[in-house]
Design a protein around this motif. Structure first.
Motif, PDB file in Angstrom:
ATOM      1  N   PRO A 200      54.369  38.016  29.375  1.00  0.00           N
ATOM      2  CA  PRO A 200      53.406  38.918  28.720  1.00  0.00           C
ATOM      3  C   PRO A 200      53.317  38.648  27.226  1.00  0.00           C
ATOM      4  O   PRO A 200      54.327  38.413  26.551  1.00  0.00           O
ATOM      5  CB  PRO A 200      54.001  40.312  28.999  1.00  0.00           C
ATOM      6  N   GLY A 201      52.094  38.672  26.723  1.00  0.00           N
ATOM      7  CA  GLY A 201      51.881  38.478  25.293  1.00  0.00           C
ATOM      8  C   GLY A 201      51.722  37.047  24.853  1.00  0.00           C
ATOM      9  O   GLY A 201      51.490  36.794  23.667  1.00  0.00           O
ATOM     10  N   SER A 202      51.831  36.106  25.771  1.00  0.00           N
ATOM     11  CA  SER A 202      51.705  34.697  25.372  1.00  0.00           C
ATOM     12  C   SER A 202      50.265  34.328  25.022  1.00  0.00           C
ATOM     13  O   SER A 202      50.035  33.419  24.228  1.00  0.00           O
ATOM     14  CB  SER A 202      52.214  33.789  26.495  1.00  0.00           C
ATOM     15  N   GLY A 203      49.320  35.012  25.630  1.00  0.00           N
ATOM     16  CA  GLY A 203      47.911  34.681  25.402  1.00  0.00           C
ATOM     17  C   GLY A 203      47.463  33.422  26.104  1.00  0.00           C
ATOM     18  O   GLY A 203      46.349  32.935  25.856  1.00  0.00           O
ATOM     19  N   LEU A 204      48.296  32.882  27.001  1.00  0.00           N
ATOM     20  CA  LEU A 204      47.987  31.641  27.703  1.00  0.00           C
ATOM     21  C   LEU A 204      47.888  31.874  29.205  1.00  0.00           C
ATOM     22  O   LEU A 204      48.504  32.810  29.735  1.00  0.00           O
ATOM     23  CB  LEU A 204      49.078  30.590  27.442  1.00  0.00           C
ATOM     24  N   ASP A 205      47.133  31.026  29.864  1.00  0.00           N
ATOM     25  CA  ASP A 205      47.175  30.999  31.319  1.00  0.00           C
ATOM     26  C   ASP A 205      48.531  30.464  31.758  1.00  0.00           C
ATOM     27  O   ASP A 205      49.129  29.623  31.075  1.00  0.00           O
ATOM     28  CB  ASP A 205      46.079  30.093  31.881  1.00  0.00           C
ATOM     29  N   SER A 206      49.019  30.939  32.888  1.00  0.00           N
ATOM     30  CA  SER A 206      50.238  30.347  33.431  1.00  0.00           C
ATOM     31  C   SER A 206      49.936  28.956  33.963  1.00  0.00           C
ATOM     32  O   SER A 206      48.777  28.629  34.278  1.00  0.00           O
ATOM     33  CB  SER A 206      50.810  31.224  34.544  1.00  0.00           C
ATOM     34  N   ILE A 207      50.954  28.114  34.050  1.00  0.00           N
ATOM     35  CA  ILE A 207      50.769  26.789  34.636  1.00  0.00           C
ATOM     36  C   ILE A 207      50.341  26.920  36.088  1.00  0.00           C
ATOM     37  O   ILE A 207      49.492  26.167  36.568  1.00  0.00           O
ATOM     38  CB  ILE A 207      52.065  25.968  34.510  1.00  0.00           C
ATOM     39  N   ALA A 208      50.915  27.896  36.792  1.00  0.00           N
ATOM     40  CA  ALA A 208      50.558  28.104  38.198  1.00  0.00           C
ATOM     41  C   ALA A 208      49.067  28.374  38.353  1.00  0.00           C
ATOM     42  O   ALA A 208      48.427  27.885  39.286  1.00  0.00           O
ATOM     43  CB  ALA A 208      51.375  29.261  38.777  1.00  0.00           C
ATOM     44  N   ALA A 209      48.497  29.150  37.427  1.00  0.00           N
ATOM     45  CA  ALA A 209      47.066  29.463  37.500  1.00  0.00           C
ATOM     46  C   ALA A 209      46.202  28.240  37.224  1.00  0.00           C
ATOM     47  O   ALA A 209      45.028  28.201  37.618  1.00  0.00           O
ATOM     48  CB  ALA A 209      46.727  30.574  36.511  1.00  0.00           C
ATOM     49  N   CYS A 210      46.768  27.234  36.541  1.00  0.00           N
ATOM     50  CA  CYS A 210      46.021  26.013  36.239  1.00  0.00           C
ATOM     51  C   CYS A 210      46.050  25.006  37.385  1.00  0.00           C
ATOM     52  O   CYS A 210      45.295  24.026  37.364  1.00  0.00           O
ATOM     53  CB  CYS A 210      46.583  25.348  34.984  1.00  0.00           C
ATOM     54  N   LEU A 211      46.913  25.217  38.371  1.00  0.00           N
ATOM     55  CA  LEU A 211      46.956  24.307  39.511  1.00  0.00           C
ATOM     56  C   LEU A 211      45.704  24.507  40.349  1.00  0.00           C
ATOM     57  O   LEU A 211      45.224  25.630  40.499  1.00  0.00           O
ATOM     58  CB  LEU A 211      48.217  24.567  40.348  1.00  0.00           C
ATOM     59  N   PRO A 212      45.156  23.423  40.909  1.00  0.00           N
ATOM     60  CA  PRO A 212      43.852  23.524  41.588  1.00  0.00           C
ATOM     61  C   PRO A 212      43.878  24.474  42.781  1.00  0.00           C
ATOM     62  O   PRO A 212      44.729  24.348  43.660  1.00  0.00           O
ATOM     63  CB  PRO A 212      43.569  22.086  42.021  1.00  0.00           C
ATOM     64  N   MET A 213      42.945  25.402  42.781  1.00  0.00           N
ATOM     65  CA  MET A 213      42.832  26.345  43.895  1.00  0.00           C
ATOM     66  C   MET A 213      42.242  25.651  45.122  1.00  0.00           C
ATOM     67  O   MET A 213      42.606  25.967  46.259  1.00  0.00           O
ATOM     68  CB  MET A 213      41.963  27.532  43.483  1.00  0.00           C
ATOM     69  N   ARG A 214      41.343  24.724  44.887  1.00  0.00           N
ATOM     70  CA  ARG A 214      40.759  23.925  45.968  1.00  0.00           C
ATOM     71  C   ARG A 214      41.006  22.454  45.642  1.00  0.00           C
ATOM     72  O   ARG A 214      40.164  21.787  45.049  1.00  0.00           O
ATOM     73  CB  ARG A 214      39.268  24.209  46.111  1.00  0.00           C
ATOM     74  N   PRO A 215      42.173  21.942  46.003  1.00  0.00           N
ATOM     75  CA  PRO A 215      42.530  20.566  45.641  1.00  0.00           C
ATOM     76  C   PRO A 215      41.502  19.567  46.152  1.00  0.00           C
ATOM     77  O   PRO A 215      41.016  19.698  47.284  1.00  0.00           O
ATOM     78  CB  PRO A 215      43.888  20.358  46.330  1.00  0.00           C
TER      79      PRO A 215
END
Length: 285
Positions: A200-215
């Protein structure tokens, strides 16, 4: 083949043909047909790979710092990973274990010794290094590796939004190039639990959220980390990471030495003057 000729052969990048490759393997000590056959498969894979694709030198050095000199008693796990990379149908797999189990050693070895028929890109999350612990670092590292595959260049001074868009585009392009070359593109993310951008408070997307949802077709994603914390809240409810197969990893007895060194470091801090370095280490403990 005389041993004196091995040096002559090694002056070229690859043996000129399969016959010479077999002779070289035997001269280097391959004692049975299984070893020679595996060496020939690796030779053919290297011979048939398009020129120019390899891990960027600086990043490859980082991975070598993580990998052990010899990976002991993990052949079964490596065989399983190789089979999943080359013949599996699932897009994601998540290897989990508690701290000091040997996860990073296994993943680094896989990156440096990829299965035949694959191109492996990776990111190793390291919470103790701020420059290696969030989605900004993940995107920057991945862009360099993807550019080597796609034959592109990465523009300087990208905004976070531009970097995110470019990473998505280049990942699809790299997966398509791999498929065209008869390869599978494998993305390895180690230490997902150490992602500082998911706090919380990082202001960044998590790395997990950046992994492709539809590879994209042909892409396989291997994630490793501790069971906790759970999947970050910013990951879409339908993301495959939320429902992928969890593969528990047994603790390697060879990883316990690292724990012993850590305990020794703690004992050293506790046994010394509290006021050394302003008492910071003592107070942290």
């Amino acid at each position: 083949l005389a041993f004196a000729r091995v040096g002559d052969l090694l002056r070229s990048e690859l043996p000129v043909d399969e016959k010479q490759a077999r002779a070289l393997l035997k001269a280097l000590g391959a004692e049975d047909g299984k070893e020679v056959d595996r060496g020939i498969r690796l030779y053919k894979d290297a011979r048939d790979s398009p020129p120019g694709w390899k891990l960027p030198p600086g990043y490859a050095d980082q991975v070598r710092d993580i990998a052990p000199l010899h990976l002991l008693d993990r052949q079964g796990e490596l065989d399983e990973l190789h089979a999943w990379c080359t013949a599996g149908h699932e897009a994601y797999t998540w290897w989990q274990a508690e701290s000091r189990a040997g996860k990073s050693a296994l993943m680094a070895w896989l990156v440096l010794n990829p299965p035949p028929g694959t191109w492996v890109i990776s990111f190793f999350v390291t919470a103790t290094r701020n420059i290696q612990a969030d989605s900004t670092a993940y995107t920057a590292s991945l862009l360099d590796q993807l550019a080597a595959i796609a034959g592109d260049t990465v523009p300087p001074q990208l905004t976070p939004r531009q970097g995110d868009q470019l990473r998505r585009q280049m990942l699809e392009k790299a997966a398509a190039r791999a498929a065209k070359a008869g390869r599978r593109l494998v993305l390895v993310i180690d230490g997902l639990d150490e992602d500082c951008g998911s706090l919380p408070g990082s202001g960044l997307d998590s790395i997990a959220a950046c992994l492709p949802m539809r590879p994209p077709p042909g892409l396989r994603v291997i994630v490793s980390g501790r069971p906790d914390p759970p999947v970050p809240a910013d990951v879409d409810p339908d993301h495959p990471l939320r429902r992928c197969r969890i593969r528990p990893l047994n603790v390697s007895p060879y990883a316990t030495h690292v724990t012993e060194l850590a305990q020794r470091e703690i004992d050293e801090v506790l046994a010394t003057d509290k006021d050394r370095h302003g008492g910071l280490a003592y107070h942290v403990l």
